[in-house]
Design a protein around this motif. Sequence first.
Motif, PDB file in Angstrom:
ATOM      1  N   GLY A   1       6.729  55.923  73.682  1.00  0.00           N
ATOM      2  CA  GLY A   1       5.831  56.885  74.502  1.00  0.00           C
ATOM      3  C   GLY A   1       4.665  56.036  74.787  1.00  0.00           C
ATOM      4  O   GLY A   1       3.463  56.371  74.400  1.00  0.00           O
ATOM      5  N   ASP A   2       4.659  54.948  75.432  1.00  0.00           N
ATOM      6  CA  ASP A   2       3.547  54.143  75.681  1.00  0.00           C
ATOM      7  C   ASP A   2       2.550  54.672  76.667  1.00  0.00           C
ATOM      8  O   ASP A   2       1.376  54.086  76.530  1.00  0.00           O
ATOM      9  CB  ASP A   2       3.995  52.833  76.077  1.00  0.00           C
ATOM     10  CG  ASP A   2       4.540  52.853  77.557  1.00  0.00           C
ATOM     11  OD1 ASP A   2       5.059  51.804  77.988  1.00  0.00           O
ATOM     12  OD2 ASP A   2       4.775  54.192  78.201  1.00  0.00           O
ATOM     13  N   GLU A   3       2.811  55.738  77.095  1.00  0.00           N
ATOM     14  CA  GLU A   3       1.488  56.554  77.731  1.00  0.00           C
ATOM     15  C   GLU A   3       0.513  57.152  76.706  1.00  0.00           C
ATOM     16  O   GLU A   3      -0.524  57.547  77.185  1.00  0.00           O
ATOM     17  CB  GLU A   3       2.169  57.486  78.780  1.00  0.00           C
ATOM     18  CG  GLU A   3       2.409  58.865  78.189  1.00  0.00           C
ATOM     19  CD  GLU A   3       3.926  58.880  77.742  1.00  0.00           C
ATOM     20  OE1 GLU A   3       4.466  57.693  77.354  1.00  0.00           O
ATOM     21  OE2 GLU A   3       4.485  59.782  77.177  1.00  0.00           O
ATOM     22  N   LEU A   4       1.111  57.179  75.580  1.00  0.00           N
ATOM     23  CA  LEU A   4       0.099  57.870  74.486  1.00  0.00           C
ATOM     24  C   LEU A   4      -0.995  56.904  73.996  1.00  0.00           C
ATOM     25  O   LEU A   4      -0.585  55.709  73.732  1.00  0.00           O
ATOM     26  CB  LEU A   4       0.991  58.526  73.414  1.00  0.00           C
ATOM     27  CG  LEU A   4       2.087  59.613  73.911  1.00  0.00           C
ATOM     28  CD1 LEU A   4       2.748  60.130  72.866  1.00  0.00           C
ATOM     29  CD2 LEU A   4       1.208  60.781  74.559  1.00  0.00           C
ATOM     30  N   ARG A   5      -1.795  57.501  73.456  1.00  0.00           N
ATOM     31  CA  ARG A   5      -2.941  56.456  72.642  1.00  0.00           C
ATOM     32  C   ARG A   5      -2.347  56.388  71.441  1.00  0.00           C
ATOM     33  O   ARG A   5      -1.541  56.998  70.760  1.00  0.00           O
ATOM     34  CB  ARG A   5      -4.331  57.063  72.643  1.00  0.00           C
ATOM     35  CG  ARG A   5      -5.074  57.569  74.006  1.00  0.00           C
ATOM     36  CD  ARG A   5      -6.577  57.698  73.799  1.00  0.00           C
ATOM     37  NE  ARG A   5      -6.990  58.933  73.003  1.00  0.00           N
ATOM     38  CZ  ARG A   5      -6.844  59.945  73.387  1.00  0.00           C
ATOM     39  NH1 ARG A   5      -6.586  60.059  74.929  1.00  0.00           N
ATOM     40  NH2 ARG A   5      -7.167  61.112  72.802  1.00  0.00           N
ATOM     41  N   PRO A   6      -2.609  55.030  70.768  1.00  0.00           N
ATOM     42  CA  PRO A   6      -2.114  54.926  69.291  1.00  0.00           C
ATOM     43  C   PRO A   6      -2.295  55.898  68.346  1.00  0.00           C
ATOM     44  O   PRO A   6      -1.337  56.089  67.689  1.00  0.00           O
ATOM     45  CB  PRO A   6      -2.866  53.527  68.864  1.00  0.00           C
ATOM     46  CG  PRO A   6      -3.096  52.929  70.311  1.00  0.00           C
ATOM     47  CD  PRO A   6      -3.425  53.930  71.235  1.00  0.00           C
ATOM     48  N   LEU A  23       4.480  48.491  72.512  1.00  0.00           N
ATOM     49  CA  LEU A  23       3.739  47.060  72.695  1.00  0.00           C
ATOM     50  C   LEU A  23       3.844  46.737  74.103  1.00  0.00           C
ATOM     51  O   LEU A  23       3.176  45.726  74.759  1.00  0.00           O
ATOM     52  CB  LEU A  23       4.313  46.222  71.815  1.00  0.00           C
ATOM     53  CG  LEU A  23       4.137  46.343  70.405  1.00  0.00           C
ATOM     54  CD1 LEU A  23       4.837  45.354  69.567  1.00  0.00           C
ATOM     55  CD2 LEU A  23       2.761  46.559  69.938  1.00  0.00           C
ATOM     56  N   ASP A  24       4.779  47.391  74.930  1.00  0.00           N
ATOM     57  CA  ASP A  24       4.696  47.028  76.378  1.00  0.00           C
ATOM     58  C   ASP A  24       3.497  47.018  77.204  1.00  0.00           C
ATOM     59  O   ASP A  24       3.426  46.448  78.239  1.00  0.00           O
ATOM     60  CB  ASP A  24       5.846  47.639  77.251  1.00  0.00           C
ATOM     61  CG  ASP A  24       7.208  47.167  76.994  1.00  0.00           C
ATOM     62  OD1 ASP A  24       7.553  46.204  76.018  1.00  0.00           O
ATOM     63  OD2 ASP A  24       8.365  47.673  77.414  1.00  0.00           O
ATOM     64  N   ARG A  25       2.650  47.933  76.477  1.00  0.00           N
ATOM     65  CA  ARG A  25       1.409  48.036  77.285  1.00  0.00           C
ATOM     66  C   ARG A  25       0.199  47.632  76.549  1.00  0.00           C
ATOM     67  O   ARG A  25      -0.937  47.860  76.620  1.00  0.00           O
ATOM     68  CB  ARG A  25       1.236  49.737  77.602  1.00  0.00           C
ATOM     69  CG  ARG A  25       2.223  50.337  78.771  1.00  0.00           C
ATOM     70  CD  ARG A  25       2.249  51.626  78.646  1.00  0.00           C
ATOM     71  NE  ARG A  25       0.906  52.259  79.177  1.00  0.00           N
ATOM     72  CZ  ARG A  25       0.662  52.281  80.554  1.00  0.00           C
ATOM     73  NH1 ARG A  25       1.419  51.817  81.465  1.00  0.00           N
ATOM     74  NH2 ARG A  25      -0.431  53.061  80.722  1.00  0.00           N
ATOM     75  N   VAL A  26       0.528  46.723  75.551  1.00  0.00           N
ATOM     76  CA  VAL A  26      -0.556  46.080  74.697  1.00  0.00           C
ATOM     77  C   VAL A  26      -0.945  44.641  75.234  1.00  0.00           C
ATOM     78  O   VAL A  26      -0.296  44.256  75.698  1.00  0.00           O
ATOM     79  CB  VAL A  26      -0.119  46.181  73.326  1.00  0.00           C
ATOM     80  CG1 VAL A  26      -1.174  45.425  72.197  1.00  0.00           C
ATOM     81  CG2 VAL A  26       0.119  47.594  72.701  1.00  0.00           C
TER      82      VAL A  26
END
Length: 311
Positions: A210-215, A235-238
């Motif tokens: 759910g990479d659209e969410l903040r950590p 990690l795809d958006r990190v």
Amino acid sequence: MSRMHRGTIFLEDAQVLGTDRWPAGQHVLRMRAPAVAERATPGSFVHVRCDSSLEMRRPMSVMRTNPVEGWFDLLFKEVGTGPRLLARRERGDRLSVLGPIGRGFAPCAERPVRLLVGGGVGIPPILFLAERLAASRPVVLMGSEVPFPFDLEPSAIPEAGLPAGLALGCLERAQVPSRTASRAGIPGCFDGTVTDLAQRWLELRSSLVGDELRPSLDRIELRPSLDGVELRPSLDRVELFACGPEPMLRAVAALGRDFGVPCQLALEERMACATGGCAGCTVLVRTPDGPAMKRVCVDGPVFDGASVYGA
């Protein structure tokens, strides 16, 4: 001066506006220099003539700017002749400043989840970047073996993967999550290196989707899809950003390699001219055309971590 940098570096007669003195010989110096304040970016630096009695300038990272009021801040420690002389400057003094110099950080829009890591002398550009990126809520980790030259306060912004502890007050007020780390037994700081803390955050992030969410909001279990929507690893958006001593930078580059996350590193190097003419600050960098010697002052100081500390 390199031809490509002509018209981008300015010589200013800067006025000292004030100095904040902190433990362990640390100082935050504020200077009025409108051209530098308007054009400096996180990762860029200035070449300062610390005193009229000292001909050689000293390179120092810009920590904060106010383009409207025309000032910028430097954080430095009294180590060496130049910084000791600079620490004596008082309000109203004038100093010759050359800047801004260098290629700064360039965050990737496709990787909006940013982990910023600063250690020791590398704290200033990371704080500068954190304040510039405040609206996107980066996660900021700072490490020091001496008392931090900032007002610290208990962290009130939760962040998954990070323990509670002391945070930078200026970032708390900007709603940016931050934590501090030290092996010097500073009460309230994470007991370990700042890269240990970064690894802990990355380990948790790597187990989430759910990479659209903040950590801090990622709480769902790892699974291939959710409600029919394909989910990619978090990690795809990190993206990683770091500045500090060389061992720390090597450790951050290793984290980037191990977790498959790109990282940008701001290097520290001794400099003479600082404008690309003397080539005295070169570093070996891997490029698509093969190994090449690059100048930290104008080709950097920010480089891709894998290109400098790759396996």
